[in-house]
Design an enzyme around this catalytic site. Sequence first.
Site, PDB file in Angstrom:
ATOM      1  N   ASP A  29     118.246  86.033 -13.933  1.00  0.00           N
ATOM      2  CA  ASP A  29     119.113  85.671 -13.218  1.00  0.00           C
ATOM      3  C   ASP A  29     119.562  87.167 -12.184  1.00  0.00           C
ATOM      4  O   ASP A  29     119.989  87.852 -12.406  1.00  0.00           O
ATOM      5  CB  ASP A  29     120.681  85.681 -13.897  1.00  0.00           C
ATOM      6  N   ASP A  62     119.776  84.174  -5.257  1.00  0.00           N
ATOM      7  CA  ASP A  62     120.333  84.121  -6.866  1.00  0.00           C
ATOM      8  C   ASP A  62     119.563  82.965  -7.705  1.00  0.00           C
ATOM      9  O   ASP A  62     119.527  81.923  -7.495  1.00  0.00           O
ATOM     10  CB  ASP A  62     121.892  83.824  -6.842  1.00  0.00           C
TER      11      ASP A  62
HETATM   12  C1  LIG Z   1     128.802  77.889  -7.414  1.00  0.00           C
HETATM   13  C2  LIG Z   1     128.824  79.466  -7.696  1.00  0.00           C
HETATM   14  C3  LIG Z   1     127.672  79.678  -8.590  1.00  0.00           C
HETATM   15  C4  LIG Z   1     127.572  78.755  -9.777  1.00  0.00           C
HETATM   16  C5  LIG Z   1     126.289  79.285 -10.831  1.00  0.00           C
HETATM   17  N1  LIG Z   1     126.048  78.241 -11.708  1.00  0.00           N
HETATM   18  C6  LIG Z   1     125.074  77.544 -11.206  1.00  0.00           C
HETATM   19  O1  LIG Z   1     124.575  77.159 -10.524  1.00  0.00           O
HETATM   20  C7  LIG Z   1     124.918  76.532 -12.860  1.00  0.00           C
HETATM   21  C8  LIG Z   1     123.778  76.883 -13.543  1.00  0.00           C
HETATM   22  C9  LIG Z   1     123.755  76.113 -14.805  1.00  0.00           C
HETATM   23  C10 LIG Z   1     122.686  75.270 -14.958  1.00  0.00           C
HETATM   24  C11 LIG Z   1     122.509  74.419 -16.151  1.00  0.00           C
HETATM   25  C12 LIG Z   1     123.366  74.488 -17.173  1.00  0.00           C
HETATM   26  C13 LIG Z   1     124.377  75.422 -16.859  1.00  0.00           C
HETATM   27  C14 LIG Z   1     124.492  76.325 -15.906  1.00  0.00           C
HETATM   28  N2  LIG Z   1     124.722  74.906 -12.347  1.00  0.00           N
HETATM   29  C15 LIG Z   1     125.695  74.437 -11.846  1.00  0.00           C
HETATM   30  O2  LIG Z   1     126.833  74.810 -11.770  1.00  0.00           O
HETATM   31  N3  LIG Z   1     125.443  73.098 -11.234  1.00  0.00           N
HETATM   32  C16 LIG Z   1     126.307  72.229 -10.647  1.00  0.00           C
HETATM   33  C17 LIG Z   1     126.155  71.352  -9.609  1.00  0.00           C
HETATM   34  O3  LIG Z   1     124.829  70.919  -9.854  1.00  0.00           O
HETATM   35  C18 LIG Z   1     123.579  71.661 -10.259  1.00  0.00           C
HETATM   36  C19 LIG Z   1     124.345  72.385 -11.534  1.00  0.00           C
HETATM   37  C20 LIG Z   1     126.495  80.565 -11.359  1.00  0.00           C
HETATM   38  O4  LIG Z   1     127.500  80.923 -12.146  1.00  0.00           O
HETATM   39  N4  LIG Z   1     125.607  81.381 -11.552  1.00  0.00           N
HETATM   40  C21 LIG Z   1     125.706  82.470 -12.312  1.00  0.00           C
HETATM   41  C22 LIG Z   1     124.566  82.565 -13.393  1.00  0.00           C
HETATM   42  C23 LIG Z   1     124.681  81.415 -14.340  1.00  0.00           C
HETATM   43  C24 LIG Z   1     125.754  81.292 -15.376  1.00  0.00           C
HETATM   44  C25 LIG Z   1     125.996  80.188 -16.044  1.00  0.00           C
HETATM   45  C26 LIG Z   1     124.749  79.914 -16.965  1.00  0.00           C
HETATM   46  C27 LIG Z   1     123.394  79.929 -16.007  1.00  0.00           C
HETATM   47  C28 LIG Z   1     123.188  81.106 -15.171  1.00  0.00           C
HETATM   48  C29 LIG Z   1     125.267  83.819 -11.371  1.00  0.00           C
HETATM   49  O5  LIG Z   1     124.963  84.917 -12.248  1.00  0.00           O
HETATM   50  O6  LIG Z   1     123.989  83.514 -10.698  1.00  0.00           O
HETATM   51  C30 LIG Z   1     126.274  84.083 -10.391  1.00  0.00           C
HETATM   52  F1  LIG Z   1     125.840  85.149  -9.446  1.00  0.00           F
HETATM   53  F2  LIG Z   1     126.726  83.101  -9.659  1.00  0.00           F
HETATM   54  C31 LIG Z   1     127.451  84.896 -10.966  1.00  0.00           C
HETATM   55  O7  LIG Z   1     128.379  84.076 -11.380  1.00  0.00           O
HETATM   56  N5  LIG Z   1     127.706  86.275 -11.135  1.00  0.00           N
HETATM   57  C32 LIG Z   1     128.517  87.022 -11.693  1.00  0.00           C
END
Ligand SMILES: CCCC[C@H](NC(=O)[C@H](Cc1ccccc1)NC(=O)N1CCOCC1)C(=O)N[C@@H](CC1CCCCC1)C(O)(O)C(F)(F)C(=O)NC
Length: 322
Positions: A33, A213
């Site tokens: 990530d 990201d």
């Molecule tokens: C809208 C703002 C960003 C949302 C982003 N999450 C996402 O993009 C999640 C990832 C996921 C996929 C499958 C199952 C579970 C989670 N997917 C998601 O929200 N969706 C909803 C929309 O359809 C597509 C899938 C996020 O929090 N990314 C984190 C890392 C994720 C955390 C949850 C588990 C998977 C990794 C990040 O670290 O990249 C960040 F930068 F966004 C962050 O929060 N940094 C502190």
Amino acid sequence: TNGSAPAVPSDQYDSLYLSPVTVGSSTLHLDFDTGSSDLWVFSSLQAQSSLVGHDYYMVDPAKEKQGYTWKISYGDGSGASGKVYADKVVVGGVTATAQAVEAATAVSAQFTQDVDTDGLLGLAMSTLNTVKPQQQKTFFDTVLKQLAQPLFAVDLKYHAAGSYDFGFIDKSKYTGAINYVNADTSKGWWGVSATAYSIGNASTSATVSGILDTGTTLLYVDTPIVKAYYAKVKGSKMDNTQGGYVFPCSATLPDFSLTIGGVKQIVPGKHINYSPTSAGNCFGGIQTNDGIGFSILGDIFLKSKYVIHEMGSTPRIGFAQQ
Ligand SMILES: CCCC[C@H](NC(=O)[C@H](Cc1ccccc1)NC(=O)N1CCOCC1)C(=O)N[C@@H](CC1CCCCC1)C(O)(O)C(F)(F)C(=O)NC
């Protein structure tokens, strides 16, 4: 040294990508990530019931960093917390002998139910690491000096397994020139900005600043750009129950590009059909960044490119076409 680890889609829609990592004596499947900076894993510190379906790290009390804790929350509302150990971590043959391994004592429901992900390996700047009382280094920072070149390259693919390369650029993974721009790491992320976007073959000048990201599934940009994009998709609409723009699955989606360093980085229209919804239409891969405050160039943007993240004296990002 250098090394390469596969990045395998966790499901048929590329919701996230998982890579095998040896932590201590276990092999876990982690979500690499570039949006965060903690290496955390499911662990034997958790209740057995939340470990069902997961590989997990068997903690060795002798390796605990006494009194160290961590707690992280992510943009999608998920989170985890726990204790810290110093242990061996191996990614594609690259070894960190005493990497800070953040062993979970608690994880949010989203992680428990997503039985493929055994944790995260953060690749943003170590300034975002959540460990207290002393911030810890990411895996990349730990191994940086032993890498042949101070870089990692991201090769995520559309509905196929890609890879993360550490310490080298793999010429077989891209065509054409690599276009480099300086990275804005001031907020702890791999920040970039674009000077224009295009929908189909119509280009519009605009400043789009955001972060690369790998941990975010979709591509989140400013609302006017999102509106302009779906205006070109017959039958598309904003569907609040689905949480974003949807369209008929038969729709033809125009290509989308962001101009970065004077070069158009194109996202093929096909990649912008993310997945079918429960309501019988399809969910868009481009969505609004309302409430986020900046753009997030997530997997939808990345999966057509080979993206080099170079931590030289001046951090740089290189884009090449897969
Ligand atoms: C809208 C703002 C960003 C949302 C982003 N999450 C996402 O993009 C999640 C990832 C996921 C996929 C499958 C199952 C579970 C989670 N997917 C998601 O929200 N969706 C909803 C929309 O359809 C597509 C899938 C996020 O929090 N990314 C984190 C890392 C994720 C955390 C949850 C588990 C998977 C990794 C990040 O670290 O990249 C960040 F930068 F966004 C962050 O929060 N940094 C502190």
